[in-house]
Design an enzyme around this catalytic site. Structure first.
Site: not given
Lengths: 568, 186
Positions: A54, A116-117, A166, A479
């Site tokens: 993602e 959940f999540q 949802k 760097m």
């Protein structure tokens, strides 16, 4: 107005279509399944790119937005899907990139229950978004999407998060769409004060040694032409910030190069010599100013910006010109007298020569020994007649690429300037290709950053994204190593990398590739890379001990420029 | 380093979830401690008003307020120093009834501090005092030393500017002009 009944998930796509969205970068998951189910019916109108992580969806949306000027869109699930986008969101906030991240969320009945999540995405993203909003009812979807797109791209652009529960996705609503054109608590384009315009013109007209600093704001406002006209009419030399590169052609005689820590010698030295400093759409980042206490103290400073909170934030200004620079700059230009500042402009030349002799010769024109990064960049820039888009990662690869690439078209550099996000390059380049399909996209990265988002080779394979990846490999986190060498007594703590065979990885993804070890092989490899419009990985093994010069050490006076190791 | 002054920040916002978080984040980033905070609906329907006090220097407060002001759901943010404001706090004190009766000088205490009594039970008495921070603190110190304070609470500051009307109305006028300008374009 036409009203139709539909599920929230369908209302989302109808809203996105109303905003002319045709490309989405995303990854499905539990809390966003209803939206993906609806997407199944929109694949003829919306090109969904399935990323491999993602974070890449957010960076790809950024790359897309940066080259196209449109809003980039990412679609992810709740919880980890959403939190994975946060680096990209923070990056977009720092670099003012208009993106909209749409994330699934658990049903409203489960909110706050550690479901959940479930993550409090609005809470987590508030510090790094221009606006973030939780949609709890299907009927709010068109309103929220319309607001999101308006906020993301108006005024000073930035990222917006929509947290879509949802039940809002599955519920039924009456759909009608109205584009947002006004929000009472939000004034994106403040009115320009004519008196201030007159004062600005007065100061510039009286200047003997004016110097203009051009930031990305010029690109974001589509004001490249207006700024060029101002520079030309009053004969003002200019330099760009890293983010402002490509706002003015590298070949323009008034363009004196880049500002900042690794910028050009002339612009940095002249900052503390000019009598009027004209900053346009830039924010005086610490990487540009160095030590504020000694920065341009001799000059009158005029700052053109659309964001009131930027004026005077870092550098005290003589005059702040608030407003959209697309309008304010030509208003000032109208009042300018035609001027010549030939001696002043000529005074940049010795500094240019000095930088050329001390830095450029060694890095590009007369490079000896192992391959130098700069010479590779100069060659790929030439390969398209300096018309390509350069996407960089972060670190030495970024600075060297930005320095030695030439820009003849606007929106030609996509880099993570503010946040400095390693791993940005590969996904941002994918987004850039989708945003500007007809342009060549060079993705220049180092071996560190490349491996941070290397999984996106899978996206490139699946969606056939024809980007040209140039991996400047020296098996070092260069760097950080450079800082260790200069400021930390050469204690090289964890900056060596044992790397895989990158070509074998490309083979596994079916991406054509080459490896180059010698200077003589570079031209042929680039020609091979440019033979078709498909993805290509060019691994260039470069000198291990890369040092990027010039360099102004962090927090030092802007004129304290190191040109080589011994000049310290 | 400039001297630190107590600033009162006034914020007008839309009445939306999460606004306080958006504002406090900006204080957090600059390591500013919020001394007092008071939130309530304003005189204008649907618009909430935050009154926040914090110690800092002028340069910082200017930047903080500009950054609050630019948040999308914030209508306007201002800052003031004490001399530009009329302001007040309110404090409640619970003391033991027995101890208070034994003190003997209740009348002078009440007159001296302009105390209002909100409740009296067999066990305890609740005093209310409105005033500036120093005044409510003085009563607290006096009670604590003499008879002890069982419970104490002080509100955040509420403040009104010395100017005639709420400056938000200027802002709303300006917004209305912009709306008109936009609808003409459309």
């Amino acid at each position: 107005m036409k009203v139709k009944q539909m599920k929230g998930s369908y209302a989302l796509f109808e809203s996105l279509l109303a905003e002319k969205v045709d490309t989405i970068f995303g990854y499905p998951g539990g809390s966003i399944i209803p939206v993906y189910d609806a997407l199944y019916d929109y694949t003829d109108r919306i090109n969904h790119i399935l990323v491999r992580h993602e974070q890449a969806a957010a960076h790809a949306a950024e790359g897309y937005a940066r080259v196209s000027g449109k809003v980039g869109v990412a679609l992810v699930t709740s919880g980890p899907g959403a939190t994975n986008t946060i680096t990209g969101i923070a990056d977009a906030m720092m670099d003012n990139t208009p993106i909209v991240v749409i994330a699934g969320q658990v049903a409203t009945t489960a909110l706050g229950s550690d479901a959940f999540q479930e993550t409090d995405l609005v809470g987590v993203t508030q510090p790094v978004t221009k606006w973030s909003y939780q949609i709890r009812r299907p009927e709010d979807i068109p309103w929220a999407v319309s607001r999101a797109f308006y906020i993301a791209q108006s005024g000073r652009p930035g990222p917006v998060v929509l947290d879509l529960t949802k039940n809002a996705q599955t519920g039924i609503c009456d759909f009608s769409y109205q584009k947002t054109e006004f929000i009472r608590s939000y004034i994106p384009d403040p009115e320009i004060d004519k008196e201030v315009i007159e004062q600005a013109a007065h100061i510039i007209n009286a200047a003997k040694k004016p110097f203009a600093l051009i930031g990305q704001g010029v690109i974001l406002a589509n004001a490249e032409k207006e700024v060029k006209q101002m520079l030309e009419k009053a004969n003002i030399p200019a330099a760009t910030t890293l983010m402002g590169l490509s706002a003015i052609s590298s070949k323009h005689p008034l363009n004196k190069g880049m500002l900042g820590m690794h910028g050009n010698l002339g612009p940095n030295m002249k900052t503390n010599e000019c009598d009027v400093l004209i900053a346009i759409g830039m924010r005086f980042s610490d990487r540009v100013t160095g030590k504020l206490a000694t920065y341009a103290k001799q000059a009158k400073v005029i700052h053109f910006d659309i964001d009131q909170s930027e004026i005077g934030k870092n550098v005290k200004v003589t005059l702040g010109v608030l407003g959209n620079i697309k309008e304010s700059v030509p208003m000032v230009t109208d009042l300018l007298t035609e001027q010549r500042h030939d001696d002043w402009i000529k005074s940049f030349e010795p500094l240019e020569r000095k930088e050329h002799d001390k830095v450029l010769l060694k890095e590009v024109e007369e490079a000896k020994g192992p391959i130098h990064m700069g010479e590779v960049i100069a060659k790929i820039s030439e390969a398209t007649g300096h018309k390509a888009v350069l996407v960089t990662d972060v670190g030495q690869n970024q600075i060297i690429a930005a320095r030695y690439f030439k820009y003849t078209k606007t929106r030609s550099l996509v880099t993570s300037g503010g946040l400095g996000t390693m791993g940005f390059c590969l996904p941002a380049a994918m987004g850039a290709k989708l945003g500007a399909p007809s342009r060549t996209i060079f993705a220049v990265c180092g071996d560190g950053g490349f491996q941070m988002t290397v999984e996106e080779l899978g996206t490139i394979l699946q969606s056939q994204i024809g980007i040209k990846i140039i991996l400047l490999n020296n098996n070092k986190l260069g760097m950080v190593r450079q800082w260790q060498k200069l400021f930390w007594q050469r204690r090289y703590s964890f900056t060596d990398m044992i790397n895989p065979n990158f070509n074998t990885i490309a083979d596994a993804y079916g991406i054509r590739n080459r490896m180059v070890n010698k200077r003589e092989e570079i031209d042929d490899a680039i020609a091979d890379m440019m033979k078709d419009d498909k993805a290509f990985l060019l691994v260039v093994n470069t000198e291990p001990d890369v040092m990027v010069y010039p360099m102004t050490p962090a927090g030092d006076d802007v004129t304290n420029v190191l040109l080589e190791e011994s000049s310290k | 380093m400039e001297e630190r002054t107590l600033y009162t920040v006034t914020v007008f916002s839309e009445n939306r979830v999460g606004l306080l978080n958006q504002i406090s984040i900006i204080f957090n980033r600059r390591q500013l401690n919020i001394e007092t905070l008071s939130v309530s609906p304003s005189a204008l329907r649907g618009i909430h008003k935050f009154t926040i006090t914090t110690y800092t220097d002028h340069d910082t407060i200017e930047k903080v307020v500009a950054q609050i002001d630019k948040r999308v759901d914030i209508l306007k943010a201002y800052y003031n120093t004490d001399s530009e404001l009329v302001y007040q706090e309110i404090a409640l004190y619970k003391v033991s009834t027995n101890a208070l009766l034994k003190l003997g000088s209740i009348e002078s205490l009440i007159r001296q501090h302009n105390i209002t009594i909100l409740e009296i039970t067999d066990n305890s008495v609740v005093f209310q005092k409105t005033g500036l921070y120093d005044e409510t603190q003085r009563l607290f110190d006096e009670l604590q030393q003499s008879i002890g304070v069982l419970q104490f609470i002080r509100s955040g500051r509420v403040a009104i500017t010395r100017s005639k009307v709420e400056r938000l109305s200027d802002m709303l006028e300006q917004i209305e002009k912009i709306r008109e300008r936009k609808s003409k374009h459309a």
